[in-house]
Structure formats: C-alpha cells, structure tokens
Design a protein around this motif. Structure first.
Motif, PDB file in Angstrom:
ATOM      1  N   MET A 178      12.563  -1.108  -9.534  1.00  0.00           N
ATOM      2  CA  MET A 178      11.097  -1.540  -8.809  1.00  0.00           C
ATOM      3  C   MET A 178      11.478  -2.498  -7.376  1.00  0.00           C
ATOM      4  O   MET A 178      12.265  -3.357  -7.391  1.00  0.00           O
ATOM      5  N   VAL A 179      11.105  -1.821  -6.444  1.00  0.00           N
ATOM      6  CA  VAL A 179      11.141  -2.556  -5.093  1.00  0.00           C
ATOM      7  C   VAL A 179       9.872  -2.682  -4.841  1.00  0.00           C
ATOM      8  O   VAL A 179       9.093  -1.708  -4.461  1.00  0.00           O
ATOM      9  N   LYS A 180       9.589  -4.063  -4.361  1.00  0.00           N
ATOM     10  CA  LYS A 180       8.106  -4.192  -3.842  1.00  0.00           C
ATOM     11  C   LYS A 180       8.340  -5.118  -2.589  1.00  0.00           C
ATOM     12  O   LYS A 180       8.886  -6.023  -2.473  1.00  0.00           O
ATOM     13  N   LEU A 181       7.578  -4.936  -1.619  1.00  0.00           N
ATOM     14  CA  LEU A 181       7.516  -5.686  -0.530  1.00  0.00           C
ATOM     15  C   LEU A 181       6.247  -6.382  -0.595  1.00  0.00           C
ATOM     16  O   LEU A 181       5.005  -6.006  -0.623  1.00  0.00           O
ATOM     17  N   TYR A 182       6.397  -7.498  -0.270  1.00  0.00           N
ATOM     18  CA  TYR A 182       5.316  -8.565  -0.077  1.00  0.00           C
ATOM     19  C   TYR A 182       4.450  -8.508   1.172  1.00  0.00           C
ATOM     20  O   TYR A 182       5.161  -8.173   2.287  1.00  0.00           O
TER      21      TYR A 182
END
Length: 764
Positions: free
Chosen positions: A1-5
């Motif tokens: 999982m790659v999540k951008l804030y």
C-alpha cells in the motif's frame, strides 16, 4: 500500500504521524503545542541545507557543495565553459568518470579523445579521474565520496546518495561551472516530503519494485516535484544499505530535487567497510518534524512491479499485468503517442503474448540501479540451476564497479550466471541511454536500469525502428530468464536465501584511479582531440526580441531525450555545433533547418547587415511591428528561434538539451510548465528566456512573435509580459516568467553563463 497524505504532516518521535489538521495531537504526545515554523527545522533536509547555505536567508538558499562529479558525456563541456569563464583550478573534489562513452564504438577516436581530455583536466586543475570500465559514476561516488551530512552536485540526473546520508543533486553543467568558479547554487528553500517506510519487503521483492511503487503513486500528480524526499520510519531498518541505494537512485524519476534517508548502524557498516568510518554520523529527524506532505509505504504489501513503455510511472504489479495482459497492453498501444503517431513503425506489445503469457526478447541488469552487488547476487541465486535456452531471449549483466565485479567473482556468482547462459560485461551506463545492447526492431527488453523513455534503448523511430523497455527488478528479470523470457515475478522463486556479506576491495582503484585533488600539475595542459570544440559566440540579450516559432510539440511531456537524443549522439557531446545537428531529430526532424535559418538572420543583424536581404518576409513583419511599437529599430531587435512544448525537460540533467537550441539560434522557450527545475536552469544558463503561458498557444510553426522590452521585463513584473503573434493578423498574447534569481537574470541578459562570467572578470 502506498498512501499520499493530503496536506502537511508532523512526525513525532520518528514513528508517530500527525496530520496538520490534527495538530493538537502533537501537544498530547509531547506536552508542547505544535510550532510549525520550528518543526520545519526538524527535518534532516533542513539540517543539511542550513549547514551548506552561505546566505543569511534560509528562504533563498545559496549552496556550496562538498564535492562534484561528471561523466564523459558532460565533463568536457563543463571544463571548457569553466576555462572560458576564468577557472584556474578545481576548488573542491571533482570526480571525472568515464562510464557513458566508454565503448569508443562510434565516431572513430572521439570518445577516447574525450577520456584523454578528462585526464589532462584532472592533472591541470587538480581532479580525480576514473578510467573507462572501472565504475559507473554513482557507484564510485557511493564507494568513495558520499558521507552523512554532505552535499554532492553531479551533471547527471541520477546523482542520488541519500541512502548514505548525502543530499545529492543532479543538474546541468552550468550549475557545476558555478561551483568551479566558487559561486553558489541558488534556489528557494524546497518543500520536504516524508517517505514513511513501514514493514519489510517480501522475499523476492527488490529495490526497483519499491521504487516503481512510489514513482507510480507520485509522478503524474507532481506530489514531490522539485521537493526533497526524506526517507524515515521503521521500515528503513528492514533494508540493508545496498538495497536502499537501489531505491534511492530511482527517486529522480519522481522529479524530486533530491533525497535523504535516516541513517543507522547499517549505514555505518557500509561506510566503514569502504574505508571511511569518519563519514558516518547518525541522521534522524528531530522529535517533532514538519513535512509538506507524506508518502506512506507499507513495504510488506509491495509486490514485484513492472513499468511498461514508455515511462517509469507506467507501473503495474506483474501479477496484475499477467492477469490482464491483452487489456493492459492494448491500452498502452492505443494511448502511447509515439505508436499512435507512427503506425508505420509496426510496433506491437500484444504480439508478444504467446499462449497467454508475455514473451520478452531481452533482459539487462545494469548501472547504478541494477548493477549493485546484492542485486546481482540475488539474480545469480535464482538462475543457479536454470538455463536461458537457445531461443531469442538474452541476458546481459553489468556490475556497477570493478570492486563489485571482483567480489562477485570470489562469491561464484558469475559462474552461476555464465552457466545459465548470461553474458557478463563491464561497468557501463550504456543500457540506461541506448549505447550498447540495443534490442531488435519490435523487441521488448526488461531492464533493471533507470529509464524506459522512447529510444532510451537505442532504436531509431526516424529510420523505421522501434523497440521498447519495461523496467523491472533484477530478481524478476532473473526469474523471467529462468523461464526462458516469459514474464515472471521473482516471488515465484522466493526462498530463504540470504546474500553473503559484501567484501570491498579497492585495489583496482588504487592501481588505476588518478587522485589529483589539491595537486594540480605545474605546466600541465589540456589535450584536445579534433572533435573537441570551443563554444561559439553568443549575443547578449537585446531590449526587444523577435522570435520565430521553429517547433510546436503538444505532447503531455517532452523529455530531454527528445530535445537531444541519447545513444550514439553522445559521441558528439564535445562538439557543440556538431551535436546541435541532432536537436529534436527524433521528434521534429525539420527543427534544426528552421532554427539555423533564423540564426543566419541574427548573425547578419549582428554583422550590421539587413536581415531582410536574407528573408524578404521580414519586411512585412517589421511593418506590423511598427504599427505596435513605432520606436522599434530593426537593427537593434534581436532575432532568435523558439520552441513551444507543453511540459519540456523531464528526464536527464544534460545541459545539451538547452545548449543545442542556443548554439543554432535559440533565444527562448515557451511552455505551460517546465517538467524539472534542472532543465529550466539549463535554459537560463544558456541565455534563453524561460517563458510560460497559461493560455493555449495560438501560433504555429513559422509564425513570428514580437516581445517589446523583453530585457526590461526581467527587472519588472514578470507575471504579465505582452507579446504579439505576427502573420496575417496581429494577436496579443500574455507570457510570464516564474521567479528568477538576480544572477539568473544577469546571465540571461549577458547571453549565456560564459558571457556573464567574462563580463565579471573584466569588471574585476
């Protein structure tokens, strides 16, 4: 999982993430209210930038680097420019490597002539010279120069040593010239984005997989563009330093400015093993650090990845691709501009689906990204009992340096690879930019290298040839090789294998590398081959300018490889006018001819002749200008060519992407935005105006654009610069120029960096 804030983030204690909108939680965790201004100073990036900033203003940085590096495509031009500007010696360690033109296969003696020139420059000015085949540029810098808290500048876009605690920046040659002249690298304080790593990679997942997962998440939205990527979080410790280096070097493909990682005992061990224990110090963010954004990466969820042609951001999980081969490959064929615009090329991806599986024709493990010790050891392990077979598929392996090569020999890895049918080659960057191992027409190559832009593998669409590259990790390339070239994720071969400890031996460097820093040789002179030419004269900027539109490219992005092709053209990089003949040759073959006609007009004007005698249509153009600006004097109005691209400059740092335009008459660029800071810097360092426009370009190739008071505009409000498109009718357009430093303005006014420095020397 790659999540951008979405928005800013506080990192507390190195492992607690607090979004800016929830800043009150910082006080709950620390007992003190969040102070954004102070927390911004808590990043690793801030501590390094502040230590290298020689101005008293952290908003407008003036950076002096600890060391520099260039390879044999760029160092001749840099030394020539610095020499013309008055340089007498290298003021900081400057490493000249020979890893791009080292094959000496094209153009007779000219490649080796550049190498001889480089050695002579190291002797004359006091530099470090690494002979051909010894090491690729970035591996040598990792092994011998990078260290915690340092800053290094390189004339190669993949100048990245963040995993060793070094903030490294890849820029065009002009910025290196400034350092050689004891000037500074001037930028506004960049944004800093945290790359928070959590968990640990699965067996079979390599650094290229992690890198591609991040690139795929951040490139298209510009999340880290021109910012510093700061790698933090507990997941850093799950990777050994050689692995981290493989992730770090690929940060260039996100369009970030630089990178930096927290350091630990593994970093210390790496530097100690390379004989430099004093280069280590622990780097961590402060107890409270503020970041302009955060990319959260759960390493345990990353699977083997592939970046399909023709960009590193075209990412898919290999399992996902294999499950949807036809649909995904048809979509690439349909949307890829190069294929769509040139159906006669006959390139296809779907024809490589055989019995429901993707059959590739070539594999390459090479360079600063792929050719590291641990990557090749893992690949050899996967191939230990396999054979490539006798069909079309081939595999070439390029270790990143002779020390790496030597230990791979000791460990038996090469025997395993050679027995499987792979070919071992020397330290060479060619597979990254199209020099060596060019695939067959319509072939697909899987590579652990840095880029897969069109033509980076060496094919020539203008001659009816097109091949393509998909980026993958060395492990999955080896797995595919073990399957005879059928696309296969390395997780299918994963086991409990642990790479043996690396044993560094620098005896080859001690035997061959010229160490001349701080020891210039009295009486040493530069050695010139017949292809090495000085820069031609360039005119200072006039008050009013007349631009002729010589190309108009409406692609979403125009890469530096399209502006000036890589590959065999590299042999001419020491000959400004010779190389300029290739400008835009793979994108607009008529551009050079158009621009050279404009250049003749400007040369006639400078010589006191009437350009109308060469180009009668100018009489009508001058008449239209007189209606707009009665005070305009044709003899005092500079004429130059101009290119329009939507978003130019993604990719390489090579200054020739701009200088080639300039030496055949280029005077300005107009675009919607610049893809990278480094390309825009190159444009300015070569004396061209970096115009932008918000509206769609309502002009065509062959039109003229008159810009009154262009020189004065640099000292005024650059947000609305009036210009006029001339032709059957006169149309007013609005241009603008983003912020420029005072020195950048002076450089453009002078006509180029060389002129600017000559003028300064005269004034001394």
């Amino acid at each position: 999982m790659v999540k951008l804030y979405d928005g800013g983030v506080y990192l507390v204690g190195g492992n607690k993430i607090v979004e800016e909108k929830d800043a009150a939680k910082v006080q709950e965790l620390t007992g003190q209210a969040a102070n954004k201004a102070e927390a911004k100073k808590g990043t690793i990036a801030y501590s390094i930038l502040s230590a290298h900033n020689v101005s008293d203003n952290m908003d407008k940085l003036r950076i002096k680097f600890d060391a520099m590096t260039s390879h044999d495509i760029t160092f001749v031009g840099i030394v020539q420019t610095a020499k013309a500007s008055g340089m007498e010696r290298f003021p900081i360690p400057y490493v000249l490597t020979n890893c791009h033109n080292s094959l000496c296969a094209v153009g007779g003696t000219i490649n080796e002539d550049d190498h001889v020139f480089g050695l002579s420059a190291a002797k004359k000015y006091g530099g470090i010279y690494v002979p051909p085949h010894m090491a690729v540029i970035h591996q040598y810098m990792r092994e011998t120069m990078a260290g915690c808290g340092r800053m290094i500048l390189g004339s190669d876009s993949h100048t990245r040593y963040g995993a060793l605690g070094t903030m490294a920046v890849g820029e065009g040659g002009g910025e290196l010239v400034k350092q050689l002249l004891c000037d500074t690298y001037d930028i506004a304080y960049p944004g800093v984005v945290a790359i928070y790593l959590d968990g640990k990679p699965q067996p079979g997942v390599g650094p290229q997989d992690i890198a591609l997962a991040i690139i795929g998440a951040v490139f298209k939205n510009g999340y880290v563009k021109n910012k510093v990527m700061e790698f933090v979080g507990p997941g850093v410790a799950s990777m050994h330093t050689d692995y981290r280096n493989g992730v770090d070097v690929m940060t260039t493909e996100t369009t970030c400015l630089s990178s930096i990682w927290r350091t630990d005992e593994d970093t210390k061990q790496f530097l100690t093993m390379h004989g430099r224990p004093d280069a280590y110090k622990e780097l961590n963010p402060a107890d409270v650090a503020y970041y302009d954004g955060m990319v959260y990466v759960d390493l345990s969820t990353v699977k083997p990845m592939i970046a399909l042609p023709f960009h590193p951001s075209h990412t898919y999980e290999i399992d996902e691709l294999n499950a949807n081969l036809g649909d995904i490959l048809r979509e690439v064929e349909k949307t890829e501009q190069l294929i769509a615009d040139n159906p006669q090329l006959g390139f296809s991806l779907t024809d490589k689906i055989v019995d429901g599986k993707l059959q590739v024709q070539q594999g390459i493990i090479a360079g600063c990204a792929g050719g590291t010790y641990s990557n090749i050891m893992e690949a050899a392990h996967i191939l230990r009992n396999a054979h490539l077979g006798q069909d079309e598929f081939t595999l070439s392996v390029y270790p990143s340096s002779i020390p790496v090569y030597m230990d791979l020999v000791k460990k038996g890895a090469f025997t395993q690879l050679l027995t499987a049918g792979a070919v071992i080659k020397t330290a060479f960057c060619g597979p990254c930019f199209g020099a060596g191992d060019t695939p067959a027409n319509n072939a697909l190559s899987i590579r652990h290298t840095t880029r897969n832009f069109p033509n980076r593998e060496g094919s020539k669409p203008g001659n009816g040839q097109l091949a393509a590259v998909a980026l993958m990790d060395a492990r999955s390339i080896a797995a595919s090789a073990a399957n005879g070239g059928v696309l296969t994720p390395a997780t299918d071969f994963a086991d409990d294998y642990v790479v043996p400890e690396y044993e560094y031996d620098d005896s080859s460097y001690r035997a061959r590398v010229y160490q001349g820093y701080n020891a210039p040789v009295d009486g040493a002179e530069l050695v010139y081959g017949p292809n090495i030419k000085d820069w031609p004269e360039m005119s200072p900027l006039a008050d009013n300018i007349l631009l002729k539109v010589c190309t108009k490219i409406m692609d979403d992005v125009t890469t530096t490889d399209e502006l000036i092709p890589s590959g065999e053209t590299s042999s001419y990089r020491s000959n400004p006018l010779g190389l300029a003949e290739f400008t835009l040759s793979r994108r607009d073959p008529e551009y050079v001819g158009r621009s050279k006609v404009v250049d003749k007009l400007e040369k006639a004007r400078v010589a006191g002749k009437d350009p109308v005698e060469l180009e009668p249509e100018l009489s009508k153009i001058y008449a239209q200008i007189k209606e707009i600006d009665p005070s305009m004097v044709p003899a005092e109005t500079e004429i130059g060519s101009m290119i329009y691209c939507v978003k130019p400059g993604d990719g390489s740092a090579r200054e020739q992407a701009a200088s080639c335009q300039r030496v055949i008459g280029g005077l300005a660029n107009i675009c919607r935005e610049y893809a990278t800071k480094r390309y825009r810097s190159n444009v300015m360092n070569w004396g061209m105006l970096p115009f932008q426009m918000k509206d769609e370009p309502n002009f065509e190739i062959g039109d003229y654009i008159y810009i009154p008071n262009a020189k004065a505009a640099l000292d005024g409000d650059m947000n609305d610069i009036k210009a006029y498109v001339l032709g059957d009718t006169v149309k007013e357009i609005s241009l603008y120029i983003a912020d420029m430093t005072e020195d950048e303005k002076k450089i453009v006014k002078a006509g180029c960096l060389i002129n600017y420095n000559r003028n300064r020397n005269k004034d001394k």
